[in-house]
Write a protein that holds these residues in place. Sequence first.
Motif, PDB file in Angstrom:
ATOM      1  N   HIS A 165       0.836  -1.213   0.000  1.00 48.87           N
ATOM      2  CA  HIS A 165       0.000   0.000   0.000  1.00 48.87           C
ATOM      3  C   HIS A 165       0.867   1.258   0.000  1.00 48.87           C
ATOM      4  O   HIS A 165       1.749   1.410   0.851  1.00 48.87           O
ATOM      5  N   GLY A 166       0.599   2.152  -0.953  1.00 51.19           N
ATOM      6  CA  GLY A 166       1.427   3.343  -1.124  1.00 51.19           C
ATOM      7  C   GLY A 166       1.484   4.234   0.102  1.00 51.19           C
ATOM      8  O   GLY A 166       2.538   4.783   0.428  1.00 51.19           O
ATOM      9  N   GLY A 167       0.355   4.365   0.811  1.00 55.84           N
ATOM     10  CA  GLY A 167       0.330   5.226   1.986  1.00 55.84           C
ATOM     11  C   GLY A 167       1.236   4.756   3.110  1.00 55.84           C
ATOM     12  O   GLY A 167       1.503   5.511   4.059  1.00 55.84           O
ATOM     13  N   ASN A 168       1.722   3.509   3.031  1.00 44.89           N
ATOM     14  CA  ASN A 168       2.606   2.959   4.061  1.00 44.89           C
ATOM     15  C   ASN A 168       4.085   3.131   3.728  1.00 44.89           C
ATOM     16  O   ASN A 168       4.943   2.818   4.558  1.00 44.89           O
ATOM     17  N   GLN A 169       4.373   3.587   2.527  1.00 43.19           N
ATOM     18  CA  GLN A 169       5.764   3.610   2.076  1.00 43.19           C
ATOM     19  C   GLN A 169       6.649   4.468   2.978  1.00 43.19           C
ATOM     20  O   GLN A 169       7.780   4.100   3.281  1.00 43.19           O
ATOM     21  N   THR A 170       6.121   5.638   3.363  1.00 44.82           N
ATOM     22  CA  THR A 170       6.943   6.549   4.170  1.00 44.82           C
ATOM     23  C   THR A 170       7.298   5.915   5.511  1.00 44.82           C
ATOM     24  O   THR A 170       8.448   6.010   5.966  1.00 44.82           O
ATOM     25  N   ALA A 171       6.323   5.254   6.134  1.00 45.42           N
ATOM     26  CA  ALA A 171       6.584   4.614   7.433  1.00 45.42           C
ATOM     27  C   ALA A 171       7.615   3.494   7.279  1.00 45.42           C
ATOM     28  O   ALA A 171       8.514   3.350   8.113  1.00 45.42           O
ATOM     29  N   CYS A 172       7.504   2.709   6.208  1.00 46.02           N
ATOM     30  CA  CYS A 172       8.470   1.617   5.984  1.00 46.02           C
ATOM     31  C   CYS A 172       9.881   2.178   5.811  1.00 46.02           C
ATOM     32  O   CYS A 172      10.845   1.670   6.402  1.00 46.02           O
ATOM     33  N   GLU A 173       9.999   3.236   5.027  1.00 46.99           N
ATOM     34  CA  GLU A 173      11.338   3.786   4.798  1.00 46.99           C
ATOM     35  C   GLU A 173      11.896   4.405   6.076  1.00 46.99           C
ATOM     36  O   GLU A 173      13.085   4.246   6.381  1.00 46.99           O
ATOM     37  N   GLN A 174      11.033   5.096   6.818  1.00 48.08           N
ATOM     38  CA  GLN A 174      11.459   5.718   8.078  1.00 48.08           C
ATOM     39  C   GLN A 174      12.098   4.679   8.999  1.00 48.08           C
ATOM     40  O   GLN A 174      13.198   4.859   9.519  1.00 48.08           O
ATOM     41  N   VAL A 175      11.402   3.541   9.173  1.00 46.77           N
ATOM     42  CA  VAL A 175      11.890   2.510  10.089  1.00 46.77           C
ATOM     43  C   VAL A 175      13.144   1.845   9.529  1.00 46.77           C
ATOM     44  O   VAL A 175      14.105   1.574  10.259  1.00 46.77           O
ATOM     45  N   ALA A 176      13.160   1.606   8.220  1.00 44.37           N
ATOM     46  CA  ALA A 176      14.346   1.002   7.605  1.00 44.37           C
ATOM     47  C   ALA A 176      15.571   1.895   7.803  1.00 44.37           C
ATOM     48  O   ALA A 176      16.667   1.410   8.097  1.00 44.37           O
ATOM     49  N   ARG A 177      15.382   3.200   7.658  1.00 40.16           N
ATOM     50  CA  ARG A 177      16.526   4.121   7.800  1.00 40.16           C
ATOM     51  C   ARG A 177      16.998   4.192   9.253  1.00 40.16           C
ATOM     52  O   ARG A 177      18.179   4.353   9.520  1.00 40.16           O
ATOM     53  N   GLU A 178      16.071   4.069  10.192  1.00 39.51           N
ATOM     54  CA  GLU A 178      16.474   4.038  11.609  1.00 39.51           C
ATOM     55  C   GLU A 178      17.301   2.788  11.907  1.00 39.51           C
ATOM     56  O   GLU A 178      18.312   2.855  12.612  1.00 39.51           O
ATOM     57  N   LEU A 179      16.875   1.639  11.362  1.00 35.57           N
ATOM     58  CA  LEU A 179      17.615   0.403  11.608  1.00 35.57           C
ATOM     59  C   LEU A 179      18.983   0.441  10.929  1.00 35.57           C
ATOM     60  O   LEU A 179      19.960  -0.121  11.416  1.00 35.57           O
ATOM     61  N   LYS A 180      19.050   1.133   9.799  1.00 32.62           N
ATOM     62  CA  LYS A 180      20.331   1.322   9.119  1.00 32.62           C
ATOM     63  C   LYS A 180      21.249   2.174   9.987  1.00 32.62           C
ATOM     64  O   LYS A 180      22.413   1.846  10.222  1.00 32.62           O
ATOM     65  N   ARG A 181      20.706   3.277  10.478  1.00 33.54           N
ATOM     66  CA  ARG A 181      21.494   4.211  11.286  1.00 33.54           C
ATOM     67  C   ARG A 181      21.945   3.550  12.596  1.00 33.54           C
ATOM     68  O   ARG A 181      23.107   3.686  13.001  1.00 33.54           O
ATOM     69  N   ASP A 182      21.044   2.824  13.252  1.00 29.64           N
ATOM     70  CA  ASP A 182      21.327   2.334  14.600  1.00 29.64           C
ATOM     71  C   ASP A 182      22.013   0.974  14.619  1.00 29.64           C
ATOM     72  O   ASP A 182      22.722   0.657  15.569  1.00 29.64           O
ATOM     73  N   HIS A 183      21.778   0.142  13.602  1.00 29.52           N
ATOM     74  CA  HIS A 183      22.315  -1.221  13.621  1.00 29.52           C
ATOM     75  C   HIS A 183      23.057  -1.585  12.341  1.00 29.52           C
ATOM     76  O   HIS A 183      23.534  -2.704  12.200  1.00 29.52           O
ATOM     77  N   GLY A 184      23.086  -0.672  11.385  1.00 31.42           N
ATOM     78  CA  GLY A 184      23.756  -0.970  10.118  1.00 31.42           C
ATOM     79  C   GLY A 184      22.968  -1.883   9.201  1.00 31.42           C
ATOM     80  O   GLY A 184      23.443  -2.279   8.139  1.00 31.42           O
ATOM     81  N   LEU A 185      21.726  -2.222   9.583  1.00 31.64           N
ATOM     82  CA  LEU A 185      20.957  -3.187   8.786  1.00 31.64           C
ATOM     83  C   LEU A 185      20.489  -2.570   7.467  1.00 31.64           C
ATOM     84  O   LEU A 185      20.143  -1.397   7.410  1.00 31.64           O
ATOM     85  N   VAL A 186      20.457  -3.409   6.441  1.00 33.78           N
ATOM     86  CA  VAL A 186      19.899  -2.977   5.153  1.00 33.78           C
ATOM     87  C   VAL A 186      18.613  -3.763   4.926  1.00 33.78           C
ATOM     88  O   VAL A 186      18.644  -4.965   4.662  1.00 33.78           O
ATOM     89  N   LEU A 187      17.484  -3.082   5.083  1.00 30.30           N
ATOM     90  CA  LEU A 187      16.190  -3.722   4.848  1.00 30.30           C
ATOM     91  C   LEU A 187      15.795  -3.596   3.382  1.00 30.30           C
ATOM     92  O   LEU A 187      16.333  -2.742   2.661  1.00 30.30           O
ATOM     93  N   GLY A 188      14.860  -4.418   2.964  1.00 30.57           N
ATOM     94  CA  GLY A 188      14.338  -4.332   1.607  1.00 30.57           C
ATOM     95  C   GLY A 188      12.834  -4.132   1.625  1.00 30.57           C
ATOM     96  O   GLY A 188      12.196  -4.226   2.683  1.00 30.57           O
TER      97      GLY A 188
END
Length: 280
Positions: A116-139
């Motif tokens: 769902h398009g309306g969820n994209q921003t939330a998904c990216e927000q959380v992915a970027r936090e996990l990248k910043r805090d744990h180095g994880l690369v989500l897809g």
Amino acid sequence: MKDRRTVELGRLSWKEVAAILPLNPVILIPVGTVEQHGPHMPVNADNMVADFVARRAAEATGAYVIPAINYGVSALFRNFPGTFSVQPETLTAVLRDVCHELVNQGFRRIIFVNNHGGNQTACEQVARELKRDHGLVLGSIYPWVLGYALMRDTYDDAAAVYGHGGEPETSAMLAMFPDDVRLDLMSGRDPNMHGAFKPRRDNTIEIAGQPVGGTLYLDFDELFANGASGDPSVGTAERGQIWIERIVGYAVAFVQHYENVTAGASWARRPNDPQVHNAD
Ligand SMILES: [Zn+2]
């Protein structure tokens, strides 16, 4: 991974979850929403398709699917009965908490199957936090949008039928969930759809004399009174089978690729895994 009892993590006991942790499997998180999808499709369509694609992708790879996040950001549809939208902050908070639980338990490789398009921003927000805090690369895999991209050659004029509640979504649903598509309630593009506005896409209208559309934050029913921005009348289950082959095929390839390219990544190692010693 044909020997697994199930790819659904929610059907495992905690003992079984503990047993798969050392395999460091890729975790798929279906994310959807409950929103109107035209007069003929179920309000749970985004969720049903996210789950379907995630499960098929897991079955063909080593991934597991966790129980879905079924409430999303659908404010533009809220004038239609059966649409239940949550705030963006609510979805972001739930995604963040679920991902942190996964990471704390030792799962490192995570892909959203967000439909769902309306969820994209939330998904990216959380992915970027996990990248910043744990180095994880989500897809992230978006089945409906993959359908738009990969089904064009099956229509005479894709632009004439594509859209929310139109094609190729109706064909896909006819193939996956035929009992839940109400062909008797189906109608084409609504002829009285837009009053003063000339919609190009869901949030975009024609600007007189300009080749580029303009964004107006209208409610969806102000543009498309019956809830469908596309034309579902050419939908068929046969075309939907092509959708399944192509979109599931893409999702399998995506997960396999992610499994391969992340296998040796330092961020993808679980905290207690033995260090990999290089020859040099
Ligand atoms: Zn949607």
